[in-house]
Scaffold this active site. Structure first.
Site, PDB file in Angstrom:
ATOM      1  N   GLY A 209      -1.729  -4.409   0.286  1.00 38.18           N
ATOM      2  CA  GLY A 209      -2.575  -3.537  -0.515  1.00 38.18           C
ATOM      3  C   GLY A 209      -1.906  -3.220  -1.835  1.00 38.18           C
TER       4      GLY A 209
ATOM      5  N   GLN B  99      -0.118   1.250  -9.507  1.00 42.95           N
ATOM      6  CA  GLN B  99       1.139   0.553  -9.189  1.00 42.95           C
ATOM      7  C   GLN B  99       1.471  -0.538 -10.199  1.00 42.95           C
ATOM      8  OE1 GLN B  99       0.004  -0.106  -4.808  1.00 42.95           O
ATOM      9  NE2 GLN B  99       2.222   0.072  -4.770  1.00 42.95           N
TER      10      GLN B  99
ATOM     11  N   CYS C 118       6.017   0.239   0.927  1.00 46.38           N
ATOM     12  CA  CYS C 118       5.226   0.364  -0.291  1.00 46.38           C
ATOM     13  C   CYS C 118       5.894  -0.488  -1.367  1.00 46.38           C
ATOM     14  CB  CYS C 118       5.187   1.827  -0.725  1.00 46.38           C
ATOM     15  SG  CYS C 118       4.329   2.086  -2.289  1.00 46.38           S
ATOM     16  N   LEU C 119       5.095  -1.269  -2.082  1.00 43.64           N
ATOM     17  CA  LEU C 119       5.664  -2.114  -3.143  1.00 43.64           C
ATOM     18  C   LEU C 119       6.289  -1.273  -4.255  1.00 43.64           C
ATOM     19  CD1 LEU C 119       2.852  -4.832  -3.386  1.00 43.64           C
ATOM     20  CD2 LEU C 119       5.093  -5.055  -2.279  1.00 43.64           C
TER      21      LEU C 119
ATOM     22  N   HIS D 138      -3.161   4.611   2.631  1.00 48.63           N
ATOM     23  CA  HIS D 138      -1.984   4.442   1.775  1.00 48.63           C
ATOM     24  C   HIS D 138      -2.404   4.150   0.326  1.00 48.63           C
ATOM     25  CE1 HIS D 138       2.227   2.720   1.104  1.00 48.63           C
ATOM     26  NE2 HIS D 138       1.579   2.403   0.013  1.00 48.63           N
ATOM     27  N   GLU D 139      -3.329   3.214   0.156  1.00 47.66           N
ATOM     28  CA  GLU D 139      -3.736   2.822  -1.205  1.00 47.66           C
ATOM     29  C   GLU D 139      -4.555   3.914  -1.878  1.00 47.66           C
ATOM     30  OE1 GLU D 139      -2.249   0.392  -2.470  1.00 47.66           O
ATOM     31  OE2 GLU D 139      -1.462  -0.325  -0.563  1.00 47.66           O
TER      32      GLU D 139
ATOM     33  N   HIS E 248      -2.521   6.448  -3.552  1.00 50.12           N
ATOM     34  CA  HIS E 248      -1.984   6.049  -4.866  1.00 50.12           C
ATOM     35  C   HIS E 248      -2.903   6.497  -6.009  1.00 50.12           C
ATOM     36  CE1 HIS E 248       1.628   3.770  -4.119  1.00 50.12           C
ATOM     37  NE2 HIS E 248       1.045   3.003  -3.222  1.00 50.12           N
TER      38      HIS E 248
HETATM   39 ZN    ZN Z   1       2.118   1.843  -1.898  1.00 49.81          ZN
END
Ligand code: ZN
Length: 196
Positions: free
Chosen positions: A48, A53, A110-111, A152-153, A156
């Site tokens: 995701g 991000q 998480c990226l 999660h997304e 963000h």
């Molecule tokens: Zn993330």
């Protein structure tokens, strides 16, 4: 072309993102942003990615959970996570609603918190309403891992990161997760970190 993935500490990850008008969504630059987000997600690889991000404060998120990402995960773990492949989906201006309050506790990464994972409680079932990249309304009731990715997304888009929701004593680097926790089932994760 790959986009730069912003890391925790960058202000764009902590702000509320802006709604995308249909006019803006139809613009070439927005469509190109979505294409590049997909390319960047696949390269990372991840399941995701939200526009903040990659430094864009827009309410756009993408999800894709490919079967090949599951190959290294034990089958009983996948089952307990209710994790199944999810085809590429683009959500613009999503609204998320919790359908099942009961939470599941699993490790996630998480990226934008590169190299680390932590156990994060997430609702087991959610409903998402949005439009796709062409402005067409879409709606899904998501369970298990798909529900986790969406929560999660979606966070963000509101400046929230998994480190705000994690069991802090479960925070660890990827290497230790791989050697110590990769095969752990929910009962073990809950026993160790659930009471914090
Ligand atoms: Zn993330």
């Amino acid at each position: 072309m790959l986009l730069k993935i912003y890391q925790t500490g960058q202000p764009v990850l902590r702000n509320n993102s802006n709604k995308v008008s249909i006019d803006k969504l139809n613009k070439k630059e927005t469509q190109q942003l979505i294409d590049l987000m997909i390319e960047t997600l696949r390269d990372s690889p991840g399941v995701g990615l939200a526009a903040p991000q990659v430094g864009e404060p827009l309410r756009i998120l993408i999800v894709e959970d490919l079967a090949k990402y599951h190959e290294q995960i034990p089958i009983d773990v996948l089952k307990s996570q209710e994790r199944k492949p999810v085809k590429l989906k683009v959500f613009v201006n999503p609204e998320l609603e919790v359908i099942e309050q009961e939470e599941a506790l699993f490790f996630e990464g998480c990226l934008s918190v590169d190299g680390y994972v932590a156990a994060v409680p997430r609702a087991k079932t959610v409903k998402i309403d949005a439009v796709d990249r062409y402005g067409k309304p879409i709606s899904y009731t998501a369970k298990g891992w798909f529900a986790r990715i969406l929560q999660h997304e979606y966070d963000h888009l509101n400046g929230t990161l998994m480190i705000d929701r994690m069991k802090t004593n479960s925070f660890m680097n990827q290497k230790n997760f791989n050697s110590l926790w990769r095969k752990a089932l929910p009962s073990k994760i809950k026993k160790e970190f659930g009471n914090q």
